[in-house]
Write a protein that holds these residues in place. Sequence first.
Motif, PDB file in Angstrom:
ATOM      1  N   LYS A 168      26.986  50.571   2.539  1.00 45.75           N
ATOM      2  CA  LYS A 168      25.765  50.287   1.793  1.00 45.75           C
ATOM      3  C   LYS A 168      25.558  48.778   1.781  1.00 45.75           C
ATOM      4  O   LYS A 168      26.407  48.022   1.314  1.00 45.75           O
ATOM      5  CB  LYS A 168      25.874  50.819   0.362  1.00 45.75           C
ATOM      6  N   VAL A 169      24.414  48.361   2.315  1.00 43.82           N
ATOM      7  CA  VAL A 169      24.043  46.948   2.370  1.00 43.82           C
ATOM      8  C   VAL A 169      22.935  46.710   1.347  1.00 43.82           C
ATOM      9  O   VAL A 169      21.927  47.439   1.344  1.00 43.82           O
ATOM     10  CB  VAL A 169      23.568  46.554   3.788  1.00 43.82           C
ATOM     11  N   ARG A 170      23.100  45.705   0.504  1.00 44.89           N
ATOM     12  CA  ARG A 170      22.121  45.409  -0.537  1.00 44.89           C
ATOM     13  C   ARG A 170      21.875  43.901  -0.575  1.00 44.89           C
ATOM     14  O   ARG A 170      22.818  43.105  -0.604  1.00 44.89           O
ATOM     15  CB  ARG A 170      22.601  45.906  -1.904  1.00 44.89           C
ATOM     16  N   ALA A 171      20.591  43.530  -0.569  1.00 44.42           N
ATOM     17  CA  ALA A 171      20.217  42.125  -0.630  1.00 44.42           C
ATOM     18  C   ALA A 171      20.329  41.611  -2.065  1.00 44.42           C
ATOM     19  O   ALA A 171      20.251  42.370  -3.029  1.00 44.42           O
ATOM     20  CB  ALA A 171      18.798  41.919  -0.113  1.00 44.42           C
ATOM     21  N   ALA A 172      20.523  40.295  -2.199  1.00 42.38           N
ATOM     22  CA  ALA A 172      20.696  39.703  -3.517  1.00 42.38           C
ATOM     23  C   ALA A 172      19.399  39.707  -4.325  1.00 42.38           C
ATOM     24  O   ALA A 172      19.425  39.833  -5.551  1.00 42.38           O
ATOM     25  CB  ALA A 172      21.227  38.275  -3.385  1.00 42.38           C
ATOM     26  N   LYS A 173      18.247  39.589  -3.664  1.00 37.44           N
ATOM     27  CA  LYS A 173      16.975  39.560  -4.387  1.00 37.44           C
ATOM     28  C   LYS A 173      15.862  40.079  -3.487  1.00 37.44           C
ATOM     29  O   LYS A 173      16.002  40.152  -2.263  1.00 37.44           O
ATOM     30  CB  LYS A 173      16.653  38.143  -4.850  1.00 37.44           C
ATOM     31  N   LEU A 174      14.756  40.451  -4.114  1.00 35.27           N
ATOM     32  CA  LEU A 174      13.593  40.955  -3.392  1.00 35.27           C
ATOM     33  C   LEU A 174      12.818  39.810  -2.755  1.00 35.27           C
ATOM     34  O   LEU A 174      12.855  38.668  -3.219  1.00 35.27           O
ATOM     35  CB  LEU A 174      12.667  41.721  -4.337  1.00 35.27           C
ATOM     36  N   ILE A 175      12.111  40.155  -1.679  1.00 31.26           N
ATOM     37  CA  ILE A 175      11.139  39.247  -1.070  1.00 31.26           C
ATOM     38  C   ILE A 175       9.760  39.797  -1.422  1.00 31.26           C
ATOM     39  O   ILE A 175       9.361  40.855  -0.926  1.00 31.26           O
ATOM     40  CB  ILE A 175      11.328  39.168   0.453  1.00 31.26           C
ATOM     41  N   TRP A 176       9.043  39.101  -2.295  1.00 28.15           N
ATOM     42  CA  TRP A 176       7.777  39.651  -2.779  1.00 28.15           C
ATOM     43  C   TRP A 176       6.668  39.562  -1.734  1.00 28.15           C
ATOM     44  O   TRP A 176       5.886  40.490  -1.594  1.00 28.15           O
ATOM     45  CB  TRP A 176       7.370  38.927  -4.061  1.00 28.15           C
ATOM     46  N   PHE A 177       6.600  38.480  -1.026  1.00 25.29           N
ATOM     47  CA  PHE A 177       5.578  38.347   0.015  1.00 25.29           C
ATOM     48  C   PHE A 177       6.082  37.365   1.067  1.00 25.29           C
ATOM     49  O   PHE A 177       7.027  36.606   0.832  1.00 25.29           O
ATOM     50  CB  PHE A 177       4.234  37.894  -0.575  1.00 25.29           C
ATOM     51  N   GLY A 178       5.453  37.401   2.225  1.00 27.34           N
ATOM     52  CA  GLY A 178       5.859  36.535   3.328  1.00 27.34           C
ATOM     53  C   GLY A 178       6.269  37.347   4.541  1.00 27.34           C
ATOM     54  O   GLY A 178       5.909  38.521   4.688  1.00 27.34           O
ATOM     55  N   GLU A 179       7.047  36.708   5.402  1.00 27.49           N
ATOM     56  CA  GLU A 179       7.511  37.343   6.630  1.00 27.49           C
ATOM     57  C   GLU A 179       8.805  38.118   6.388  1.00 27.49           C
ATOM     58  O   GLU A 179       9.593  37.754   5.510  1.00 27.49           O
ATOM     59  CB  GLU A 179       7.741  36.289   7.710  1.00 27.49           C
ATOM     60  N   PRO A 180       9.054  39.194   7.152  1.00 26.14           N
ATOM     61  CA  PRO A 180      10.349  39.882   7.067  1.00 26.14           C
ATOM     62  C   PRO A 180      11.488  38.947   7.462  1.00 26.14           C
ATOM     63  O   PRO A 180      11.323  38.053   8.295  1.00 26.14           O
ATOM     64  CB  PRO A 180      10.200  41.050   8.060  1.00 26.14           C
ATOM     65  N   VAL A 181      12.661  39.156   6.868  1.00 21.12           N
ATOM     66  CA  VAL A 181      13.836  38.318   7.113  1.00 21.12           C
ATOM     67  C   VAL A 181      14.951  39.202   7.663  1.00 21.12           C
ATOM     68  O   VAL A 181      15.221  40.275   7.132  1.00 21.12           O
ATOM     69  CB  VAL A 181      14.303  37.604   5.833  1.00 21.12           C
ATOM     70  N   THR A 182      15.583  38.747   8.747  1.00 20.79           N
ATOM     71  CA  THR A 182      16.693  39.471   9.359  1.00 20.79           C
ATOM     72  C   THR A 182      18.007  38.869   8.888  1.00 20.79           C
ATOM     73  O   THR A 182      18.249  37.669   9.061  1.00 20.79           O
ATOM     74  CB  THR A 182      16.602  39.416  10.890  1.00 20.79           C
ATOM     75  N   TRP A 183      18.865  39.711   8.296  1.00 17.40           N
ATOM     76  CA  TRP A 183      20.182  39.280   7.822  1.00 17.40           C
ATOM     77  C   TRP A 183      21.251  39.888   8.729  1.00 17.40           C
ATOM     78  O   TRP A 183      21.520  41.087   8.676  1.00 17.40           O
ATOM     79  CB  TRP A 183      20.431  39.719   6.383  1.00 17.40           C
ATOM     80  N   PRO A 184      21.900  39.108   9.604  1.00 22.62           N
ATOM     81  CA  PRO A 184      22.985  39.660  10.436  1.00 22.62           C
ATOM     82  C   PRO A 184      24.293  39.725   9.644  1.00 22.62           C
ATOM     83  O   PRO A 184      24.544  38.916   8.743  1.00 22.62           O
ATOM     84  CB  PRO A 184      23.085  38.663  11.594  1.00 22.62           C
ATOM     85  N   PHE A 185      25.135  40.697  10.016  1.00 24.65           N
ATOM     86  CA  PHE A 185      26.456  40.835   9.395  1.00 24.65           C
ATOM     87  C   PHE A 185      27.402  41.455  10.406  1.00 24.65           C
ATOM     88  O   PHE A 185      26.987  41.897  11.489  1.00 24.65           O
ATOM     89  CB  PHE A 185      26.382  41.684   8.119  1.00 24.65           C
ATOM     90  N   GLU A 186      28.690  41.491  10.058  1.00 23.92           N
ATOM     91  CA  GLU A 186      29.712  42.063  10.932  1.00 23.92           C
ATOM     92  C   GLU A 186      30.600  43.008  10.139  1.00 23.92           C
ATOM     93  O   GLU A 186      30.840  42.787   8.945  1.00 23.92           O
ATOM     94  CB  GLU A 186      30.583  40.960  11.556  1.00 23.92           C
ATOM     95  N   VAL A 187      31.082  44.051  10.833  1.00 22.13           N
ATOM     96  CA  VAL A 187      32.000  45.030  10.238  1.00 22.13           C
ATOM     97  C   VAL A 187      33.257  45.067  11.088  1.00 22.13           C
ATOM     98  O   VAL A 187      33.182  45.157  12.325  1.00 22.13           O
ATOM     99  CB  VAL A 187      31.354  46.429  10.170  1.00 22.13           C
ATOM    100  N   GLN A 188      34.424  44.991  10.437  1.00 21.28           N
ATOM    101  CA  GLN A 188      35.694  45.002  11.158  1.00 21.28           C
ATOM    102  C   GLN A 188      36.681  45.921  10.459  1.00 21.28           C
ATOM    103  O   GLN A 188      36.746  45.956   9.223  1.00 21.28           O
ATOM    104  CB  GLN A 188      36.273  43.591  11.265  1.00 21.28           C
ATOM    105  N   ALA A 189      37.419  46.672  11.270  1.00 29.31           N
ATOM    106  CA  ALA A 189      38.462  47.562  10.746  1.00 29.31           C
ATOM    107  C   ALA A 189      39.799  46.836  10.786  1.00 29.31           C
ATOM    108  O   ALA A 189      40.154  46.216  11.793  1.00 29.31           O
ATOM    109  CB  ALA A 189      38.534  48.849  11.559  1.00 29.31           C
ATOM    110  N   THR A 190      40.535  46.904   9.697  1.00 27.81           N
ATOM    111  CA  THR A 190      41.848  46.279   9.604  1.00 27.81           C
ATOM    112  C   THR A 190      42.845  47.300   9.084  1.00 27.81           C
ATOM    113  O   THR A 190      42.476  48.291   8.449  1.00 27.81           O
ATOM    114  CB  THR A 190      41.824  45.051   8.665  1.00 27.81           C
ATOM    115  N   GLU A 191      44.110  47.029   9.355  1.00 23.35           N
ATOM    116  CA  GLU A 191      45.174  47.909   8.897  1.00 23.35           C
ATOM    117  C   GLU A 191      45.680  47.422   7.550  1.00 23.35           C
ATOM    118  O   GLU A 191      45.933  46.232   7.351  1.00 23.35           O
ATOM    119  CB  GLU A 191      46.314  47.946   9.905  1.00 23.35           C
ATOM    120  N   ALA A 192      45.859  48.356   6.638  1.00 19.47           N
ATOM    121  CA  ALA A 192      46.327  47.991   5.303  1.00 19.47           C
ATOM    122  C   ALA A 192      47.786  47.560   5.326  1.00 19.47           C
ATOM    123  O   ALA A 192      48.199  46.684   4.582  1.00 19.47           O
ATOM    124  CB  ALA A 192      46.140  49.164   4.340  1.00 19.47           C
TER     125      ALA A 192
END
Length: 471
Positions: A168-192
Motif C-alpha cells: 500500500k502506497v500513500r502520499a503524504a498530502k493531497l495535490i489540490w490542483f496543478g499537474e500530476p506528479v510521479t513518485w518513483p520508489f523501489e521494493v527489495q526482498a531481504t532475508e530476516a
Amino acid sequence: MPTVTVSPGGTATTTLTVRNDGDIVEAYTLEVVGDCAAWSTVEPARVSLYPGTSETVTLTFAPPRSHEVRAGETPLAVRVLPAEHPESVVVPEGTVTVEPFHELRTELEPRRRRGWLGARFRTAVQNKGNTPVDVALTGKQDGEELRLGFTPAQKRLEPGESAEMKLKVRAAKLIWFGEPVTWPFEVQATEADAPVEAAEPTAAPATVGAPGAVGAKEPVRQEPARQEPGSPDLLRPEPVPGEFLQLPVLPKWLLIVLAALLALLLAWFALVRPAVKSTAKQAATEAAQEEAARGEQQQGSAAPGGPDDPAGGQGQGQGTGPDGQGTPGGNGGSGTGPGTGTGPGGTGTGGTQQSSATIDVESQAGGPEVAETYKVPQGKVFGITDLVVANFQGDEGVLTISFGERKITTIALETFRNQDYHWVTPIQIPENATVTAAVTCTKPGTPATGTQASGCHQVVNVSGVLSDLAR
C-alpha cells in the motif's frame, strides 16, 4: 565412505580404487545410485582387471544451483557389479553434504499506478535457494513524500515456494490542483536471518571391496575429496522499481470552467443587472406619467361653459396629429460586428500532430555497448504513448531504453522477438532531449534466411504526439 561436501553450482571430486583379488580376468561396472545419482558421474564407468591388479576411478559431484536440490546430507551409494559374478555385487555407501545457497526473486505488479492519495500494488517473492528463509520486504523512496506498507510484513518460504504480499502506497498530502506528479520508489526482498556460512569440503581416505573370482569382498581405498573453485555466494535481488502517479483533486479543465463561471457572475452583477434595473425603472416612470396625463385630460373635457365664458359649452382637447409631437425616427437596433479570435495571425501554443521515430541499433557480439538516439526537435515537445521493440533475428544480449536521463526498461533480448509498451498518460520528452536505445550483444541470432547473422540488430519505434512548445 566418508562425507563429501559440495556447493550448488560447483563440483567436488573423489577417487575410488577397485582391485581384483580373484583368479580370473573380471570386468566391473560402476554406477552411482541414490538421490544424488542425477548429478553424479563415475569416470570410467567400466574397468577390466587382471587378477591381483587395481584401477582408480573418479567420482564427480555437480549439483545444480536449483531449489530442487535441498541443502543438507544426501545418501550416496556406488554399485560395483562384476560381469562374471553378478551375485557378488558390492555397494559401498556414504553421504554427500550439499551446502546452502540463498537467492530471492521479486516481482511488482503493476509497475505503475495512479490515484489521488494512494494506490495498492501486488508483490510476489520466490525462494530460488535450497534452504528455508524468512523473507521481509522493504520499500525505499528518495524523499518523504510516500509511505510504503507491506502486508504481511514477513513470510517464511520453503525452497521453490512463492508468496504474494500486498503493498500500500500513500502520499503524504493531497495535490489540490496543478499537474500530476510521479513518485518513483523501489521494493527489495531481504532475508530476516543471515545465511549460515558453508564449511570447507573435506573427505578422508576410505576403502571399498571389489569382489574377486571367488566372491571375496576386500576393502578399496578412496582418495580425499577436492572442491572446485567458485563456491556460491548470497545473491541479493535487485530492487524492483515502481511508480505512483498522484493526480490533482481539481483537474485543469475544472479550474477553467470555474474561472469562466466567475467571470460570468461578475459581468452579470457589474453590467447586465444595473442595465436591466435602470430599464425597468424608466418604463415604470413613463407609464406613471402617461396615466397622470390621461387623468388631467378627462377632467378638462368634463368642465361646463358659462355666460361669461367665450368658450362656454365647448370642450378643449389635445390631440396628436401627423404633425404633432412624436418621434419621427425610431432608435436603430444595436449589433455586434465581426468578433476577435485566435487565427493564423493570433498567438497560441501552436498545432499538434501524430509523429513517430525509428531507432536502428546494430552491434557486434562481445563488443562494447552500442547506443543510438532520437532527439526531440528544437521548439517541440514529444508526448510518447507507444513503444515497439523488434528483435527479429532472435539475438541474445541486453537492451536498455531511456527517455532523457530516465531509464524506462532493461530487457534480455533472448526473452522476446517483438515487445510493445503503451501509456495512457503520454510521457513528455522536452526539446533537445533524447530517446536512447542501448544494446550489449552477447550472441547474434538466426533470421528467417537461415544463416546466422554476423551481429545483433534491433529496431525501436516510438510514437506519440509532437506539439509546439509554448513560449
